[in-house]
Design an enzyme around this catalytic site. Structure first.
Site, short mmCIF file in Angstrom:
data_model
loop_
_atom_site.label_atom_id
_atom_site.label_comp_id
_atom_site.label_asym_id
_atom_site.label_seq_id
_atom_site.Cartn_x
_atom_site.Cartn_y
_atom_site.Cartn_z
N ARG A 36 3.57 35.89 47.94
CA ARG A 36 4.61 36.32 48.27
C ARG A 36 4.27 37.65 48.61
O ARG A 36 5.55 39.11 49.13
CB ARG A 36 5.75 35.40 46.89
CG ARG A 36 6.65 34.92 46.86
CD ARG A 36 7.09 34.13 45.84
NE ARG A 36 7.82 33.41 46.37
CZ ARG A 36 9.13 32.80 45.78
NH1 ARG A 36 8.66 32.19 44.32
NH2 ARG A 36 9.32 31.73 46.06
N LYS A 202 13.22 14.40 41.85
CA LYS A 202 14.57 13.83 41.83
C LYS A 202 15.56 13.78 43.66
O LYS A 202 15.66 14.34 43.93
CB LYS A 202 15.26 14.59 40.88
CG LYS A 202 14.74 14.80 39.51
CD LYS A 202 15.75 15.17 38.45
CE LYS A 202 16.03 16.92 38.78
NZ LYS A 202 16.65 17.21 37.86
N GLY A 363 8.91 24.54 46.95
CA GLY A 363 7.86 25.18 45.60
C GLY A 363 6.86 24.34 46.09
O GLY A 363 5.12 24.22 45.98
P1 ADP Z 1 9.23 21.17 45.27
O1 ADP Z 1 8.98 21.80 44.08
O2 ADP Z 1 8.10 20.64 46.95
O3 ADP Z 1 10.59 20.61 46.08
P2 ADP Z 1 10.89 19.13 43.87
O4 ADP Z 1 10.14 19.92 41.76
O5 ADP Z 1 11.44 18.25 43.77
O6 ADP Z 1 9.34 19.24 44.61
O7 ADP Z 1 9.20 17.92 42.47
C1 ADP Z 1 7.82 17.93 42.32
C2 ADP Z 1 7.12 17.19 41.48
O8 ADP Z 1 7.87 15.69 41.34
C3 ADP Z 1 5.98 17.74 41.34
O9 ADP Z 1 5.87 18.77 39.87
C4 ADP Z 1 5.21 16.02 41.39
O10 ADP Z 1 4.03 16.07 40.04
C5 ADP Z 1 6.26 15.42 40.71
N1 ADP Z 1 6.39 13.95 41.20
C6 ADP Z 1 6.78 13.30 42.43
N2 ADP Z 1 6.42 12.43 42.66
C7 ADP Z 1 5.95 11.73 41.49
C8 ADP Z 1 6.07 10.30 41.24
N3 ADP Z 1 6.22 9.09 41.49
N4 ADP Z 1 6.12 10.44 39.23
C9 ADP Z 1 6.46 11.09 38.40
N5 ADP Z 1 6.14 12.75 38.91
C10 ADP Z 1 5.97 13.00 40.36
MG MG Z 2 9.41 21.88 42.41
#
Ligand code: ADP
Ligand code: MG
Length: 408
Positions: A36, A202, A363
């Site tokens: 960043r 989620k 992120g």
């Molecule tokens: P981003 O920051 O890219 O938007 P999120 O914050 O929604 O993504 O989700 C990321 C997290 O979800 C990561 O820490 C990842 O380990 C977790 N995750 C993804 N799939 C699974 C799964 N099947 N079981 C447990 N954790 C998961």
């Molecule tokens: Mg995230």
């Protein structure tokens, strides 16, 4: 972009307040990823060369209106000074006399970094009067405002929104311009050959994004724990897998409201799961998750299927890891998607040529591709997780960008 940028104004000999995104990850006072800071350099250098006195402000972490030493921006000033190969004056407050003095003692071309704006509760206050009172003080030493903090543009805070009431002109920095332009291309893309990939923890975080994307895409590939919420909403067994009630409700809401668009949504056909007692791991078809097992990634058939769709796409927008990528071997799904994005071969709808066009937001997805060394394969990697999602969700409108001066 329909907003003025630093290229549209004369900053020569002006005192310019520049909001940057220096919300870098830190461990024990050390910056662990300075992406960043790098991302803010083009704007800082442009303004210095234009003869402006650059007054940088930013937030770090969530100190909640208190002075919390571990959230001081002092280490960022040191790193910034290294990257600029020049002096950066750090002021251990963002308001008041210390700032006035530092600004009075500085010359055009100098760079000052103010302390964390979130040490004041006014920065994030929901009480508009309090937020504006803070913003007025922050704006006081400056004659012009630049917002280059893309990662904070989904927040109407004192330093991203309030200050625009007290300064003029208010324009975008080069990073904000680039992010908005690239993400707008995603929103404007032709449906044919547009593939979106969504994963992460989620569904409930991303309902709005799914609602915006489904009508626009050819296919929406779902991975991550998010997929299990759709499984459960359809009455399938998810064992011990990460699947909150809130997410199942979100999945149900989408199933009820998206009608025939749902045909574009692709769910995993198999999973990679772990026994929560023995730690044993195995693959299973989507309808083969058993009690006592935790589905942590998409399985090999899904990986191959998703990779093929992505490789043939013209534009791919990806947010959210396909699995629990922090713990190998459950990074395999995310790795397969990241690699396929690098090999994307459809006609590039944005730049022309046959290399496809791919954009990563979010992120944890950005952390995953950086960790895998694949970031340079992407056409655009967003510096703003929440901001890039909100940009899609709100159809291209971000509160802190909206208040900048219009072009023309
Ligand atoms: P981003 O920051 O890219 O938007 P999120 O914050 O929604 O993504 O989700 C990321 C997290 O979800 C990561 O820490 C990842 O380990 C977790 N995750 C993804 N799939 C699974 C799964 N099947 N079981 C447990 N954790 C998961
Ligand atoms: Mg995230």
């Amino acid at each position: 972009m329909n907003k003025k940028t630093i290229r549209d104004v004369d900053a020569s000999c002006k005192r310019v307040l520049v909001r940057v995104d220096f919300n870098v990850p830190m461990e024990d006072g050390q910056i662990t990823d300075d992406t960043r800071i790098w991302a803010a350099l083009p704007t800082i250098n442009y303004l210095r060369e234009a003869g402006a006195l650059v007054i940088l402000c930013a937030h770090l972490g969530r100190p909640k209106g208190q002075i919390v030493p571990e959230y001081s921006l002092a280490p960022v000033a040191v790193r910034l000074s290294e990257l600029l190969d020049d002096e950066v004056a750090f002021v251990s407050d963002c308001l008041g006399e210390q700032v006035t003095e530092a600004v009075a003692g500085a010359a055009p071309g100098d760079v000052i970094l103010l302390e964390n704006t979130r040490f004041y509760s006014g920065e994030t206050s929901k009480d508009e009067a309090e937020m504006l009172a803070f913003a007025e003080k922050l704006a006081a030493p400056a004659q012009m405002y630049v917002n280059d903090a893309f990662g904070a543009c989904h927040r109407a805070h004192g330093s991203t929104y309030g200050v625009t009431k007290f300064l003029s002109p208010c324009v975008a920095g080069l990073l904000v311009e680039k992010e908005v332009t690239k993400l707008q291309q995603v929103l404007d893309a032709d449906r044919t050959g547009f593939v979106a990939v969504l994963g992460g923890a989620k569904v409930s975080d991303k309902i709005g994004v799914i609602e915006q994307l489904l009508p626009r895409v050819g296919s929406l590939l779902i991975g991550g724990a998010m997929a299990w919420a759709f499984f459960k909403a359809r009455g399938m067994e998810v064992g011990e897998s990460l699947c909150t009630e809130e997410s199942v409700a979100g999945a149900q809401q989408l199933i009820d409201s998206m009608g025939s668009y749902l045909d574009r949504m692709v769910l995993p056909v198999d999973v990679h799961m772990k026994n929560v007692v023995t730690g044993e791991t195995k693959y299973a078809p989507a309808d083969g998750i058993e009690p006592g097992w935790d589905a942590l990634d998409i399985g090999p058939e899904t990986r191959a299927q998703y990779a093929e769709v992505i490789r043939g796409a013209k534009l791919v927008f990806w947010n959210g890891p396909m699995g629990y990528f922090e713990e190998p071997p459950f990074d395999e799904g995310t790795l397969a998607v990241a690699k396929a994005m690098g090999e994307c071969s459809g006609y590039n709808v944005v730049g022309g040529g046959d290399s496809g066009y791919n954009v990563v937001g979010g992120g944890d997805s950005v952390a995953a591709i950086t960790q895998m060394g694949l970031a340079d394969q992407m056409d655009h990697v967003s510096t703003g997780g929440g901001a890039s999602l909100e940009f899609i969700e709100n159809n291209g409108i971000l509160p802190a960008v909206k208040v900048l001066d219009d072009k023309g």
